[in-house]
Design a protein around this motif. Structure first.
Motif, PDB file in Angstrom:
ATOM      1  N   LYS A  11       0.812  -1.227   0.000  1.00 23.10           N
ATOM      2  CA  LYS A  11       0.000   0.000   0.000  1.00 23.10           C
ATOM      3  C   LYS A  11       0.845   1.277   0.000  1.00 23.10           C
ATOM      4  O   LYS A  11       0.341   2.347  -0.292  1.00 23.10           O
ATOM      5  CB  LYS A  11      -0.929  -0.008   1.208  1.00 23.10           C
ATOM      6  CG  LYS A  11      -2.033  -1.044   1.067  1.00 23.10           C
ATOM      7  CD  LYS A  11      -2.918  -1.041   2.298  1.00 23.10           C
ATOM      8  CE  LYS A  11      -4.001  -2.104   2.162  1.00 23.10           C
ATOM      9  NZ  LYS A  11      -4.763  -2.261   3.403  1.00 23.10           N
ATOM     10  N   GLY A  12       2.113   1.164   0.369  1.00 23.45           N
ATOM     11  CA  GLY A  12       2.965   2.354   0.303  1.00 23.45           C
ATOM     12  C   GLY A  12       3.158   3.045   1.635  1.00 23.45           C
ATOM     13  O   GLY A  12       3.816   4.062   1.713  1.00 23.45           O
TER      14      GLY A  12
ATOM     15  N   ASN B  47       3.811   1.085   4.677  1.00 21.60           N
ATOM     16  CA  ASN B  47       4.159   0.045   5.643  1.00 21.60           C
ATOM     17  C   ASN B  47       5.558   0.244   6.203  1.00 21.60           C
ATOM     18  O   ASN B  47       6.405   0.877   5.565  1.00 21.60           O
ATOM     19  CB  ASN B  47       4.108  -1.339   4.977  1.00 21.60           C
ATOM     20  CG  ASN B  47       2.697  -1.693   4.561  1.00 21.60           C
ATOM     21  OD1 ASN B  47       2.323  -1.475   3.427  1.00 21.60           O
ATOM     22  ND2 ASN B  47       1.921  -2.204   5.481  1.00 21.60           N
ATOM     23  N   ALA B  48       5.776  -0.340   7.371  1.00 25.29           N
ATOM     24  CA  ALA B  48       7.125  -0.353   7.938  1.00 25.29           C
ATOM     25  C   ALA B  48       7.894  -1.516   7.302  1.00 25.29           C
ATOM     26  O   ALA B  48       7.296  -2.488   6.824  1.00 25.29           O
ATOM     27  CB  ALA B  48       7.059  -0.530   9.446  1.00 25.29           C
ATOM     28  N   LEU B  49       9.213  -1.404   7.327  1.00 24.10           N
ATOM     29  CA  LEU B  49      10.054  -2.406   6.676  1.00 24.10           C
ATOM     30  C   LEU B  49       9.795  -3.811   7.225  1.00 24.10           C
ATOM     31  O   LEU B  49       9.654  -4.772   6.460  1.00 24.10           O
ATOM     32  CB  LEU B  49      11.529  -2.025   6.867  1.00 24.10           C
ATOM     33  CG  LEU B  49      12.556  -2.990   6.298  1.00 24.10           C
ATOM     34  CD1 LEU B  49      12.396  -3.127   4.778  1.00 24.10           C
ATOM     35  CD2 LEU B  49      13.969  -2.535   6.638  1.00 24.10           C
ATOM     36  N   ASN B  50       9.724  -3.949   8.561  1.00 25.13           N
ATOM     37  CA  ASN B  50       9.545  -5.295   9.129  1.00 25.13           C
ATOM     38  C   ASN B  50       8.203  -5.904   8.718  1.00 25.13           C
ATOM     39  O   ASN B  50       8.094  -7.119   8.530  1.00 25.13           O
ATOM     40  CB  ASN B  50       9.719  -5.280  10.651  1.00 25.13           C
ATOM     41  CG  ASN B  50       8.725  -4.385  11.347  1.00 25.13           C
ATOM     42  OD1 ASN B  50       8.121  -3.536  10.704  1.00 25.13           O
ATOM     43  ND2 ASN B  50       8.560  -4.548  12.643  1.00 25.13           N
ATOM     44  N   GLU B  51       7.187  -5.072   8.542  1.00 26.20           N
ATOM     45  CA  GLU B  51       5.865  -5.587   8.136  1.00 26.20           C
ATOM     46  C   GLU B  51       5.930  -6.128   6.707  1.00 26.20           C
ATOM     47  O   GLU B  51       5.370  -7.187   6.395  1.00 26.20           O
ATOM     48  CB  GLU B  51       4.808  -4.483   8.222  1.00 26.20           C
ATOM     49  CG  GLU B  51       4.525  -4.026   9.644  1.00 26.20           C
ATOM     50  CD  GLU B  51       3.711  -2.730   9.709  1.00 26.20           C
ATOM     51  OE1 GLU B  51       3.366  -2.332  10.820  1.00 26.20           O
ATOM     52  OE2 GLU B  51       3.451  -2.123   8.638  1.00 26.20           O
ATOM     53  N   ILE B  52       6.620  -5.396   5.843  1.00 23.27           N
ATOM     54  CA  ILE B  52       6.718  -5.832   4.443  1.00 23.27           C
ATOM     55  C   ILE B  52       7.505  -7.138   4.347  1.00 23.27           C
ATOM     56  O   ILE B  52       7.111  -8.063   3.629  1.00 23.27           O
ATOM     57  CB  ILE B  52       7.384  -4.737   3.580  1.00 23.27           C
ATOM     58  CG1 ILE B  52       6.442  -3.547   3.461  1.00 23.27           C
ATOM     59  CG2 ILE B  52       7.744  -5.269   2.200  1.00 23.27           C
ATOM     60  CD1 ILE B  52       7.002  -2.383   2.698  1.00 23.27           C
TER      61      ILE B  52
ATOM     62  N   ASP C 134      11.154  -0.211  11.926  1.00 18.25           N
ATOM     63  CA  ASP C 134       9.967   0.541  11.517  1.00 18.25           C
ATOM     64  C   ASP C 134      10.287   1.590  10.449  1.00 18.25           C
ATOM     65  O   ASP C 134       9.536   2.549  10.283  1.00 18.25           O
ATOM     66  CB  ASP C 134       9.310   1.188  12.729  1.00 18.25           C
ATOM     67  CG  ASP C 134      10.288   2.059  13.502  1.00 18.25           C
ATOM     68  OD1 ASP C 134      11.434   2.203  13.037  1.00 18.25           O
ATOM     69  OD2 ASP C 134       9.916   2.576  14.564  1.00 18.25           O
ATOM     70  N   ALA C 135      11.415   1.418   9.763  1.00 17.93           N
ATOM     71  CA  ALA C 135      11.740   2.369   8.688  1.00 17.93           C
ATOM     72  C   ALA C 135      10.574   2.418   7.698  1.00 17.93           C
ATOM     73  O   ALA C 135      10.137   1.371   7.216  1.00 17.93           O
ATOM     74  CB  ALA C 135      13.015   1.931   7.977  1.00 17.93           C
ATOM     75  N   PRO C 136      10.043   3.605   7.430  1.00 13.15           N
ATOM     76  CA  PRO C 136       8.898   3.684   6.519  1.00 13.15           C
ATOM     77  C   PRO C 136       9.306   3.344   5.083  1.00 13.15           C
ATOM     78  O   PRO C 136      10.376   3.741   4.632  1.00 13.15           O
ATOM     79  CB  PRO C 136       8.457   5.145   6.627  1.00 13.15           C
ATOM     80  CG  PRO C 136       9.652   5.873   7.119  1.00 13.15           C
ATOM     81  CD  PRO C 136      10.466   4.913   7.924  1.00 13.15           C
TER      82      PRO C 136
END
Lengths: 421, 125
Positions: free
Chosen positions: A162-163, A165-170, A197-199
């Motif tokens: 979606k654009g 997300n945080a890095l760990n989520e992706i 959590d880097a965007p």
């Protein structure tokens, strides 16, 4: 203001001073915000923090003694910090000052781009499996298995991002869709300034996972510490590119003895110079910044007794093998597309030149034609047996050239026989 | 022509582009730490040149990264306390051999530039 321990949203870094009880804690609070703005390894940030802390303490002490602050500690701290300049700008300047010097990197990258361009423009398509270059791989005792390829769920899987997300989520999403275990060394990444959590500002709809990973990696990569990913053995690894590369370093030896000799013979140079030309070719075209001789720390090579030992990541070895495969390996007849052997043309095969030789009675040229034919036949004798078409054809050409030379020589000498050579 | 164009350049403007030369020159005399360097530069220039910390520290790190400076850490002892104050450290910088060579080059280049500009100037303005 600081929002949570890992997520940083700052309006004005000097806001942190307002809530501190004394100069020391106010300086430490500001330094805490400041150092988190620098995308540098923690060890470097810690040194910068210590250096600036000492500067600010001394400056505050001097300001307190000056007329301007007149003992007002809060004003002194604010003034000392403001003298450092705009916080984000200062952090950026420290980042630049503590990263590797770009000049050499830029020069080498230019070479790399030129090399890649030359390769891309090459007429011969790159095929890593092509070529008969003898290569020996060093394998430690007990190492027998190759890494398993990633499953289809990963190689053919698709993902939507979606654009926001945080890095760990992706990465978790990628691992789930690709049905792979996820391995991330967050401590290593955080030292390089990349947090969980880097965007990630990458919005994608139904694209291949591998493509999405490349784009996500590029978006959070730092130029000083590029990131990368690997998928193998049921795992997806995400980390510092250099560290992933370093683990994949392998030692191969390439047989380049004939190539060295041929370059030396054909271009009238010493074998030492020919060997150096080969090494220069590789270190300037294959990822120049990674060679130890170029100031890198990933790859190195040594040429000993006709064998080229290359210690480099697999990715670089593939390129090395391709470049070496393009170099001449011997003077044997070239194999054509149909699998037949192309006879090497000699002067006597070209009708016009044959006539010129004959009409001019040019003994030196005929002598050269004969010498060439003999040299060709000598080489063919090393590779082909008598009775094969190539052998017989070369033998006949050699005999014809010899007869032509003797005839011309006899004519030039008034029929007195062939001159001695 | 605007009034601004007729103004004499300030010492700070003249100083632009020469910060590394000044820094290397100061450190050629003796090893110093950051805050002491700012004081030394201000004192030597009669207060005309103020090497701001926002310029000084990144420049020190840059010169150190390029091998022109060497550094070492010293634990700071507070003057009014015999005990070592916990966590206080001071980073001292000194010129390396490469730094001395660079300083010699920069001085030569600076003098050559001065001489070249001098050749254009009229005897009396």
């Amino acid at each position: 203001m600081i929002d949570g321990p890992d997520h940083l949203v700052i309006d004005d870094p000097l806001d942190v001073l307002a809530t501190q009880a004394d100069a020391g804690s106010a300086i430490d609070a500001w330094l805490g915000v400041f150092t988190r703005l620098m995308h540098l390894p923690e060890s470097v940030r810690s040194e910068i923090r210590a250096e600036l802390r000492e500067h600010l303490r001394e400056r505050v002490r001097d300001l307190l003694l000056s007329a301007g602050c007149a003992g007002d500690e809060r004003t002194a701290v604010r003034t000392a910090i403001e003298e450092l300049g705009e916080t984000a700008h200062l952090a950026h300047r420290f980042e630049q000052a503590n990263r590797p010097n770009r000049r050499r990197l830029l020069m080498n990258l230019t070479l790399a781009v030129a090399g890649v361009g030359a390769i891309a423009a090459g007429v011969i398509a790159f095929n890593p499996n092509h070529g008969a270059l003898p290569v020996t791989r060093f394998a430690p005792v007990g190492e027998t298995s190759q890494a398993a390829a990633p499953p289809k769920s990963f190689t053919q899987g698709r993902i939507t991002l979606k654009g926001d997300n945080a890095l760990n989520e992706i990465l978790a999403q990628v691992a789930e869709i690709g049905q792979l275990n996820l391995l991330v060394n967050w401590r290593e990444l955080e030292d390089a300034g990349v947090t969980r959590d880097a965007p990630v500002q990458v919005a994608l709809r139904d694209v291949p996972i591998t493509q999405a990973l490349d784009l996500v990696t590029a978006s959070v990569s730092d130029r000083a510490n590029p990131l990368d990913w690997r998928a193998h053995d049921g795992l997806i690894e995400f980390g510092i590119k250099h560290n992933l590369d370093a683990r994949e370093v392998e030692l191969l030896s390439y047989d380049v003895a004939r190539t060295v000799n041929l370059i030396a013979n054909n271009f009238n140079t010493s074998t030492k110079d020919a060997a150096e030309q080969i090494c220069d070719l590789l270190t300037s075209l294959v990822e120049p910044i990674n060679w130890i001789d170029n100031g890198g720390d990933l790859a190195q090579m040594r040429l000993v007794g006709g064998r080229l030992f290359v210690q480099a990541p697999t990715r670089m070895q593939t390129k090395v093998a391709w470049i070496l495969d393009q170099l001449p390996k011997d003077d044997a007849p070239q194999v054509n597309a149909a699998g037949g052997v192309e006879p090497v043309p000699v002067l006597s095969d070209i009708p016009l030149l044959s006539q010129v030789f004959a009409s001019r009675g040019d003994s030196p040229s005929a002598l050269k034609a004969m010498n060439d034919a003999e040299a060709e036949f000598k080489q063919i004798k090393e590779h082909f047996q008598p009775g094969t078409p190539v052998y017989d054809s070369a033998e006949k050409r050699c005999q014809d050239a010899k007869a032509a030379y003797e005839q011309i020589a006899r004519r030039a000498a008034g029929g007195a026989g062939a001159p001695s050579r | 022509m605007s009034d601004d164009a007729l103004k004499s350049p300030s010492p700070a403007e003249l100083f632009k582009g020469s910060a590394d030369l000044v820094l290397l020159s100061v450190l050629a005399e003796a090893p110093l730490y950051g805050y002491a360097i700012t004081k030394q530069v201000a004192a030597k220039s009669g207060g005309a040149i103020r090497l701001t910390p926002g310029v000084l520290y990144p420049l020190l790190h840059e010169l150190e990264r390029d091998g022109l400076l060497l550094s070492s850490w010293e634990t700071v002892q507070a003057p009014d306390n015999d005990d070592v104050e916990r966590g206080r450290k001071r980073k001292w910088y000194r010129l390396s051999a490469k730094g001395r060579k660079r300083l010699a080059q920069r001085i030569a280049a600076h003098r050559a530039q001065q001489k070249m500009i001098e050749s254009f100037l009229p005897d009396r303005a």
